[in-house]
Write a protein that holds these residues in place. Structure first.
Motif, PDB file in Angstrom:
ATOM      1  N   ALA A  23     -25.362 -11.829  20.731  1.00 44.21           N
ATOM      2  CA  ALA A  23     -24.808 -12.509  19.563  1.00 44.21           C
ATOM      3  C   ALA A  23     -23.348 -12.112  19.411  1.00 44.21           C
ATOM      4  N   LYS A  24     -22.545 -13.027  18.913  1.00 45.17           N
ATOM      5  CA  LYS A  24     -21.107 -12.790  18.781  1.00 45.17           C
ATOM      6  C   LYS A  24     -20.810 -11.540  17.962  1.00 45.17           C
ATOM      7  N   GLU A  25     -21.577 -11.276  16.918  1.00 46.07           N
ATOM      8  CA  GLU A  25     -21.346 -10.120  16.058  1.00 46.07           C
ATOM      9  C   GLU A  25     -21.521  -8.806  16.821  1.00 46.07           C
ATOM     10  N   GLU A  26     -22.443  -8.776  17.778  1.00 44.80           N
ATOM     11  CA  GLU A  26     -22.703  -7.550  18.528  1.00 44.80           C
ATOM     12  C   GLU A  26     -21.586  -7.238  19.521  1.00 44.80           C
ATOM     13  N   THR A  27     -20.968  -8.281  20.075  1.00 37.33           N
ATOM     14  CA  THR A  27     -19.958  -8.063  21.101  1.00 37.33           C
ATOM     15  C   THR A  27     -18.552  -7.910  20.529  1.00 37.33           C
ATOM     16  N   MET A  28     -18.368  -8.206  19.256  1.00 35.18           N
ATOM     17  CA  MET A  28     -17.042  -8.076  18.644  1.00 35.18           C
ATOM     18  C   MET A  28     -16.692  -6.593  18.503  1.00 35.18           C
ATOM     19  N   LEU A  29     -15.461  -6.255  18.837  1.00 30.27           N
ATOM     20  CA  LEU A  29     -14.985  -4.890  18.662  1.00 30.27           C
ATOM     21  C   LEU A  29     -14.362  -4.758  17.286  1.00 30.27           C
ATOM     22  N   ALA A  30     -14.280  -3.548  16.802  1.00 28.18           N
ATOM     23  CA  ALA A  30     -13.694  -3.301  15.487  1.00 28.18           C
ATOM     24  C   ALA A  30     -12.247  -3.787  15.472  1.00 28.18           C
ATOM     25  N   GLU A  31     -11.887  -4.466  14.403  1.00 25.91           N
ATOM     26  CA  GLU A  31     -10.516  -4.949  14.267  1.00 25.91           C
ATOM     27  C   GLU A  31      -9.600  -3.820  13.840  1.00 25.91           C
ATOM     28  N   LYS A  32      -8.331  -3.947  14.211  1.00 24.77           N
ATOM     29  CA  LYS A  32      -7.311  -2.992  13.790  1.00 24.77           C
ATOM     30  C   LYS A  32      -6.507  -3.656  12.687  1.00 24.77           C
ATOM     31  N   HIS A  33      -6.394  -2.989  11.546  1.00 28.30           N
ATOM     32  CA  HIS A  33      -5.683  -3.532  10.392  1.00 28.30           C
ATOM     33  C   HIS A  33      -4.472  -2.645  10.107  1.00 28.30           C
ATOM     34  N   THR A  34      -3.274  -3.229  10.208  1.00 26.09           N
ATOM     35  CA  THR A  34      -2.039  -2.472  10.066  1.00 26.09           C
ATOM     36  C   THR A  34      -1.183  -3.045   8.949  1.00 26.09           C
ATOM     37  N   LEU A  35      -0.677  -2.158   8.118  1.00 28.48           N
ATOM     38  CA  LEU A  35       0.240  -2.528   7.032  1.00 28.48           C
ATOM     39  C   LEU A  35       1.565  -1.838   7.322  1.00 28.48           C
ATOM     40  N   THR A  36       2.647  -2.603   7.349  1.00 33.26           N
ATOM     41  CA  THR A  36       3.972  -2.042   7.574  1.00 33.26           C
ATOM     42  C   THR A  36       4.779  -2.189   6.294  1.00 33.26           C
ATOM     43  N   VAL A  37       5.314  -1.073   5.819  1.00 33.75           N
ATOM     44  CA  VAL A  37       6.092  -1.048   4.582  1.00 33.75           C
ATOM     45  C   VAL A  37       7.500  -0.591   4.944  1.00 33.75           C
ATOM     46  N   GLU A  38       8.479  -1.403   4.563  1.00 37.59           N
ATOM     47  CA  GLU A  38       9.873  -1.099   4.880  1.00 37.59           C
ATOM     48  C   GLU A  38      10.666  -1.007   3.583  1.00 37.59           C
ATOM     49  N   LYS A  39      11.536  -0.022   3.497  1.00 32.33           N
ATOM     50  CA  LYS A  39      12.371   0.137   2.307  1.00 32.33           C
ATOM     51  C   LYS A  39      13.352  -1.023   2.232  1.00 32.33           C
ATOM     52  N   LYS A  40      13.431  -1.676   1.068  1.00 36.19           N
ATOM     53  CA  LYS A  40      14.385  -2.766   0.889  1.00 36.19           C
ATOM     54  C   LYS A  40      15.787  -2.195   0.775  1.00 36.19           C
ATOM     55  N   THR A  41      16.746  -2.923   1.313  1.00 36.63           N
ATOM     56  CA  THR A  41      18.147  -2.517   1.199  1.00 36.63           C
ATOM     57  C   THR A  41      18.964  -3.705   0.734  1.00 36.63           C
ATOM     58  N   THR A  42      20.104  -3.408   0.151  1.00 39.67           N
ATOM     59  CA  THR A  42      21.032  -4.486  -0.201  1.00 39.67           C
ATOM     60  C   THR A  42      21.867  -4.795   1.024  1.00 39.67           C
ATOM     61  N   ASP A  43      22.521  -5.931   1.033  1.00 36.70           N
ATOM     62  CA  ASP A  43      23.301  -6.343   2.199  1.00 36.70           C
ATOM     63  C   ASP A  43      24.442  -5.387   2.524  1.00 36.70           C
ATOM     64  N   SER A  44      24.981  -4.721   1.513  1.00 38.38           N
ATOM     65  CA  SER A  44      26.152  -3.879   1.720  1.00 38.38           C
ATOM     66  C   SER A  44      25.832  -2.479   2.245  1.00 38.38           C
ATOM     67  N   GLU A  45      24.599  -2.051   2.155  1.00 39.51           N
ATOM     68  CA  GLU A  45      24.284  -0.687   2.593  1.00 39.51           C
ATOM     69  C   GLU A  45      23.335  -0.676   3.785  1.00 39.51           C
ATOM     70  N   ASP A  46      23.428   0.403   4.555  1.00 34.41           N
ATOM     71  CA  ASP A  46      22.526   0.580   5.692  1.00 34.41           C
ATOM     72  C   ASP A  46      21.149   0.992   5.190  1.00 34.41           C
ATOM     73  N   ALA A  47      20.161   0.778   6.046  1.00 38.33           N
ATOM     74  CA  ALA A  47      18.792   1.142   5.676  1.00 38.33           C
ATOM     75  C   ALA A  47      18.675   2.659   5.540  1.00 38.33           C
ATOM     76  N   GLU A  48      18.159   3.089   4.395  1.00 36.18           N
ATOM     77  CA  GLU A  48      17.949   4.521   4.166  1.00 36.18           C
ATOM     78  C   GLU A  48      16.596   4.915   4.730  1.00 36.18           C
ATOM     79  N   PRO A  49      16.518   6.089   5.365  1.00 33.66           N
ATOM     80  CA  PRO A  49      15.212   6.529   5.868  1.00 33.66           C
ATOM     81  C   PRO A  49      14.271   6.888   4.725  1.00 33.66           C
ATOM     82  N   ILE A  50      12.998   6.823   5.006  1.00 35.40           N
ATOM     83  CA  ILE A  50      11.988   7.194   4.017  1.00 35.40           C
ATOM     84  C   ILE A  50      11.970   8.712   3.912  1.00 35.40           C
ATOM     85  N   THR A  51      12.106   9.214   2.711  1.00 35.59           N
ATOM     86  CA  THR A  51      12.151  10.661   2.480  1.00 35.59           C
ATOM     87  C   THR A  51      10.741  11.202   2.251  1.00 35.59           C
TER      88      THR A  51
END
Length: 143
Positions: A23-51
């Motif tokens: 059955a399809k359910e038996e052969t399916m492998l666990a899914e990988k779920h990824t969330l990427t969070v990026e610090k917002k920056t204004t156009d005039s400044e460089d991206a600040e690292p996450i502290t």
């Protein structure tokens, strides 16, 4: 597998086990779920690292949601979750805060296809069909 007969000759027996239709359910492998969070920056400044304080705040906002893995690189934090529901809850938390760009990705896990070596094959087994028959005879779970 390499087979040595009593006369000293060497031969090669290769067997491919038939794939069982499941059955399809038996052969399916666990899914990988990824969330990427990026610090917002204004156009005039460089991206600040996450502290470290940012990390603590991010982890604190997900206390009720179990995180499988967490990694920070520059101005980006990556969270891995076990289920799609956990991913969606975390996405909602970070989108409600106006200081992060949030993206998600779900993909199927990688299927492993291991190689199998069989040693000490009896000399009476000379072809794939006989080998397969003997293997299935002795290993009912493979059927």
């Amino acid at each position: 597998a390499v087979v040595s007969t009593q006369s000293g000759h060497y031969g090669r027996v290769v067997a491919t086990l038939p794939k069982e239709k499941k059955a399809k359910e038996e052969t399916m492998l666990a899914e990988k779920h990824t969330l990427t969070v990026e610090k917002k920056t204004t156009d005039s400044e460089d991206a600040e690292p996450i502290t470290i304080d940012d990390e603590k705040e991010m982890k604190g906002s997900l206390k009720i949601n179990p995180v499988k893995n967490f990694r920070v690189s520059g101005n980006t934090a990556t969270f891995k979750f076990s289920t799609k529901d956990q991913l969606n809850k975390a996405e909602t938390v970070f989108k409600s805060q106006d200081k992060y760009k949030v993206s998600t990705k779900s993909e199927p896990g990688k299927k492993l296809d291991p190689k199998l070596s069989i040693r000490n094959i009896p000399s009476d087994i000379t072809n794939k069909e006989t080998l397969l028959e003997k293997l299935l005879e002795k290993n009912e779970i493979l059927k």
